[in-house]
Motif scaffolding. Structure first.
Motif, PDB file in Angstrom:
ATOM      1  N   LEU A  36       0.829  -1.203   0.000  1.00  0.00           N
ATOM      2  CA  LEU A  36       0.000   0.000   0.000  1.00  0.00           C
ATOM      3  C   LEU A  36       0.866   1.257   0.000  1.00  0.00           C
ATOM      4  N   GLY A  37       1.966   1.210   0.731  1.00  0.00           N
ATOM      5  CA  GLY A  37       2.889   2.340   0.722  1.00  0.00           C
ATOM      6  C   GLY A  37       3.496   2.562  -0.650  1.00  0.00           C
ATOM      7  N   ALA A  38       3.878   1.454  -1.325  1.00  0.00           N
ATOM      8  CA  ALA A  38       4.426   1.574  -2.671  1.00  0.00           C
ATOM      9  C   ALA A  38       3.389   2.111  -3.647  1.00  0.00           C
ATOM     10  N   ALA A  39       2.147   1.653  -3.515  1.00  0.00           N
ATOM     11  CA  ALA A  39       1.083   2.151  -4.386  1.00  0.00           C
ATOM     12  C   ALA A  39       0.884   3.649  -4.181  1.00  0.00           C
ATOM     13  N   LEU A  40       0.857   4.083  -2.919  1.00  0.00           N
ATOM     14  CA  LEU A  40       0.688   5.503  -2.630  1.00  0.00           C
ATOM     15  C   LEU A  40       1.853   6.313  -3.195  1.00  0.00           C
ATOM     16  N   GLY A  41       3.077   5.792  -3.051  1.00  0.00           N
ATOM     17  CA  GLY A  41       4.239   6.500  -3.577  1.00  0.00           C
ATOM     18  C   GLY A  41       4.189   6.662  -5.083  1.00  0.00           C
ATOM     19  N   HIS A  42       3.815   5.597  -5.798  1.00  0.00           N
ATOM     20  CA  HIS A  42       3.725   5.690  -7.258  1.00  0.00           C
ATOM     21  C   HIS A  42       2.603   6.633  -7.686  1.00  0.00           C
ATOM     22  N   LEU A  43       1.497   6.629  -6.955  1.00  0.00           N
ATOM     23  CA  LEU A  43       0.401   7.541  -7.298  1.00  0.00           C
ATOM     24  C   LEU A  43       0.805   8.994  -7.063  1.00  0.00           C
ATOM     25  N   VAL A  44       1.559   9.251  -5.995  1.00  0.00           N
ATOM     26  CA  VAL A  44       2.031  10.612  -5.729  1.00  0.00           C
ATOM     27  C   VAL A  44       2.964  11.075  -6.845  1.00  0.00           C
ATOM     28  N   VAL A  45       3.907  10.205  -7.243  1.00  0.00           N
ATOM     29  CA  VAL A  45       4.823  10.567  -8.331  1.00  0.00           C
ATOM     30  C   VAL A  45       4.053  10.761  -9.634  1.00  0.00           C
ATOM     31  N   LEU A  46       3.054   9.907  -9.867  1.00  0.00           N
ATOM     32  CA  LEU A  46       2.219  10.057 -11.057  1.00  0.00           C
ATOM     33  C   LEU A  46       1.520  11.414 -11.062  1.00  0.00           C
ATOM     34  N   GLY A  47       0.977  11.824  -9.915  1.00  0.00           N
ATOM     35  CA  GLY A  47       0.333  13.124  -9.826  1.00  0.00           C
ATOM     36  C   GLY A  47       1.303  14.275 -10.045  1.00  0.00           C
ATOM     37  N   LEU A  48       2.517  14.157  -9.485  1.00  0.00           N
ATOM     38  CA  LEU A  48       3.511  15.212  -9.665  1.00  0.00           C
ATOM     39  C   LEU A  48       3.922  15.350 -11.131  1.00  0.00           C
ATOM     40  N   ILE A  49       4.126  14.208 -11.799  1.00  0.00           N
ATOM     41  CA  ILE A  49       4.497  14.258 -13.217  1.00  0.00           C
ATOM     42  C   ILE A  49       3.374  14.879 -14.037  1.00  0.00           C
ATOM     43  N   CYS A  50       2.136  14.539 -13.683  1.00  0.00           N
ATOM     44  CA  CYS A  50       0.990  15.110 -14.383  1.00  0.00           C
ATOM     45  C   CYS A  50       0.959  16.621 -14.216  1.00  0.00           C
ATOM     46  N   VAL A  51       1.143  17.091 -12.984  1.00  0.00           N
ATOM     47  CA  VAL A  51       1.097  18.528 -12.725  1.00  0.00           C
ATOM     48  C   VAL A  51       2.227  19.250 -13.444  1.00  0.00           C
ATOM     49  N   VAL A  52       3.448  18.684 -13.355  1.00  0.00           N
ATOM     50  CA  VAL A  52       4.619  19.364 -13.907  1.00  0.00           C
ATOM     51  C   VAL A  52       4.586  19.379 -15.439  1.00  0.00           C
ATOM     52  N   PHE A  53       4.330  18.225 -16.058  1.00  0.00           N
ATOM     53  CA  PHE A  53       4.456  18.135 -17.513  1.00  0.00           C
ATOM     54  C   PHE A  53       3.192  18.557 -18.258  1.00  0.00           C
ATOM     55  N   VAL A  54       2.039  18.550 -17.597  1.00  0.00           N
ATOM     56  CA  VAL A  54       0.795  18.901 -18.275  1.00  0.00           C
ATOM     57  C   VAL A  54       0.367  20.323 -17.960  1.00  0.00           C
ATOM     58  N   ARG A  55       0.639  20.801 -16.729  1.00  0.00           N
ATOM     59  CA  ARG A  55       0.076  22.080 -16.288  1.00  0.00           C
ATOM     60  C   ARG A  55       1.108  23.184 -16.099  1.00  0.00           C
ATOM     61  N   THR A  56       2.399  22.924 -16.364  1.00  0.00           N
ATOM     62  CA  THR A  56       3.397  23.983 -16.179  1.00  0.00           C
ATOM     63  C   THR A  56       4.190  24.210 -17.465  1.00  0.00           C
ATOM     64  N   TYR A  57       4.697  25.407 -17.599  1.00  0.00           N
ATOM     65  CA  TYR A  57       5.485  25.778 -18.781  1.00  0.00           C
ATOM     66  C   TYR A  57       6.786  24.981 -18.878  1.00  0.00           C
ATOM     67  N   PRO A  58       7.592  24.893 -17.774  1.00  0.00           N
ATOM     68  CA  PRO A  58       8.852  24.138 -17.899  1.00  0.00           C
ATOM     69  C   PRO A  58       8.630  22.676 -18.299  1.00  0.00           C
ATOM     70  N   GLY A  59       7.566  22.036 -17.765  1.00  0.00           N
ATOM     71  CA  GLY A  59       7.322  20.641 -18.107  1.00  0.00           C
ATOM     72  C   GLY A  59       6.967  20.459 -19.566  1.00  0.00           C
TER      73      GLY A  59
END
Length: 337
Positions: A36-59
């Motif tokens: 469950l901890g690993a699942a939460l960690g991957h989901l958090v990283v997935l959310g961060l990548i989504c925010v950075v690469f989809v919603r920000t200029y540098p991404g």
């Protein structure tokens, strides 16, 4: 004083007495918690990548730098001789017949290994990965920063890569531990080939491919945690985490096998690398190497996490436990069953 029995009142029944206090026993750690901890960690990283690469200029700029749009037509298809083979790979993997055969193989392996429930969960995991990836792509807006190398069309995450990752990990649910170790690295390389093909063919950006891998791995951790919890409830003492000295040998064997796999992977990169470098642009090469390394790291880490788990169905005894016979103390006799 006695009552016609061979046992005296006030004395305990004879029998072997412990010589001293028993040594403390370390309880096994339930496997569901780290999963469950690993699942939460991957989901958090997935959310961060989504925010950075989809919603920000540098991404968005970085995605465009790694996989620039074509000068003609405005698409992301890369100018390389590998476009044809990449489209062939994607067409073959996207064939409904091939997918049905692979999913049937997961179910068959689970049935033969008494892991039928794990096989059913694995098939559900693959279908869930496809549905979730499609839903996120259709609902998630992509910010428009007027970047020349970017578009407002959202393709995050890649459904092909998510399905390939989930399919590989579905086999990890139905295979025994020794088979998982030998399939993990070649399977991760196969997922990397599909991810690279989506980028070369212009179907997905680098962040899309990485998001597909993270989505598949997160779903696997959730599915394995659910199976581990059910296994402990159905058959106590079934699926547990590392168990002290007994697991040290497995740990060393896993490290040796990982080192051998790493040597083989480096050798393969040295053989394939020069030809790949001559065939694609520098940004595309960096994206392929980064996606391959991160895919290997993510897949191998979760397979190592479940190295001591076996999702076999619980064994049911054919005979019910018989009650212990009552002790009958006869006058002048001894205890009899």
């Amino acid at each position: 004083m006695s009552l016609g029995s061979s046992y005296h009142v006030g004395r305990s029944a004879p029998g072997p007495q412990p010589a001293g206090p028993l040594p403390p026993v370390r309880a096994a750690t339930p496997l569901g918690l780290p999963l469950l901890g690993a699942a939460l960690g991957h989901l958090v990283v997935l959310g961060l990548i989504c925010v950075v690469f989809v919603r920000t200029y540098p991404g968005q700029w970085l995605d465009g730098l790694l996989l620039p749009r074509a000068e003609r037509g405005g698409g992301y298809e890369q100018q390389t001789v590998l476009v044809g083979p990449s489209k062939t790979v994607l067409a073959a993997f996207g064939s409904p017949v091939l997918l049905a055969v692979l999913l049937g193989a997961v179910l068959l392996v689970g049935l033969l290994g008494r892991r039928l429930l794990a096989g059913v969960v694995g098939i559900g995991m693959v279908l869930t990965a496809v549905v979730v990836a499609g839903a996120v792509k259709s609902m998630l807006p992509r910010s428009d920063f007027q970047i020349e190398s970017s578009t407002t069309h959202n393709s995050f995450p890649s459904g092909h890569v998510a399905a390939a990752t989930a399919l590989l990990l579905a086999f990890m649910l139905v295979l025994p531990g020794w088979a998982r170790r030998w399939l993990a690295v070649p399977g991760a390389v196969g997922v990397s080939v599909i991810a690279s093909a989506t980028m070369i063919a212009g179907w997905h950006r680098f962040s899309d491919a990485l998001g597909g891998v993270l989505l598949g791995v997160a779903l696997f951790c959730l599915a394995a945690a659910a199976l581990a919890g059910w296994r402990r409830d159905a058959d106590p003492g079934g699926v547990t985490g590392p168990r002290g000295g007994q697991d040290s040998g497995t740990l060393w064997r896993g490290l040796i096998e990982g080192a051998v796999g790493l040597v083989v992977l480096v050798w393969a990169l040295l053989v394939v690398g020069p030809g790949l470098d001559a065939s694609v642009q520098r940004g595309t090469l960096v994206a392929i190497i980064a996606a391959t390394g991160l895919t290997l790291l993510s897949v191998v880490s979760v397979v190592f996490l479940v190295r001591s788990a076996d999702f076999v169905g619980p064994m049911h005894s054919r005979h019910r436990a018989q009650p212990e016979p009552a002790v009958n103390i006869r006058d002048g006799g001894t205890a009899q069953g």
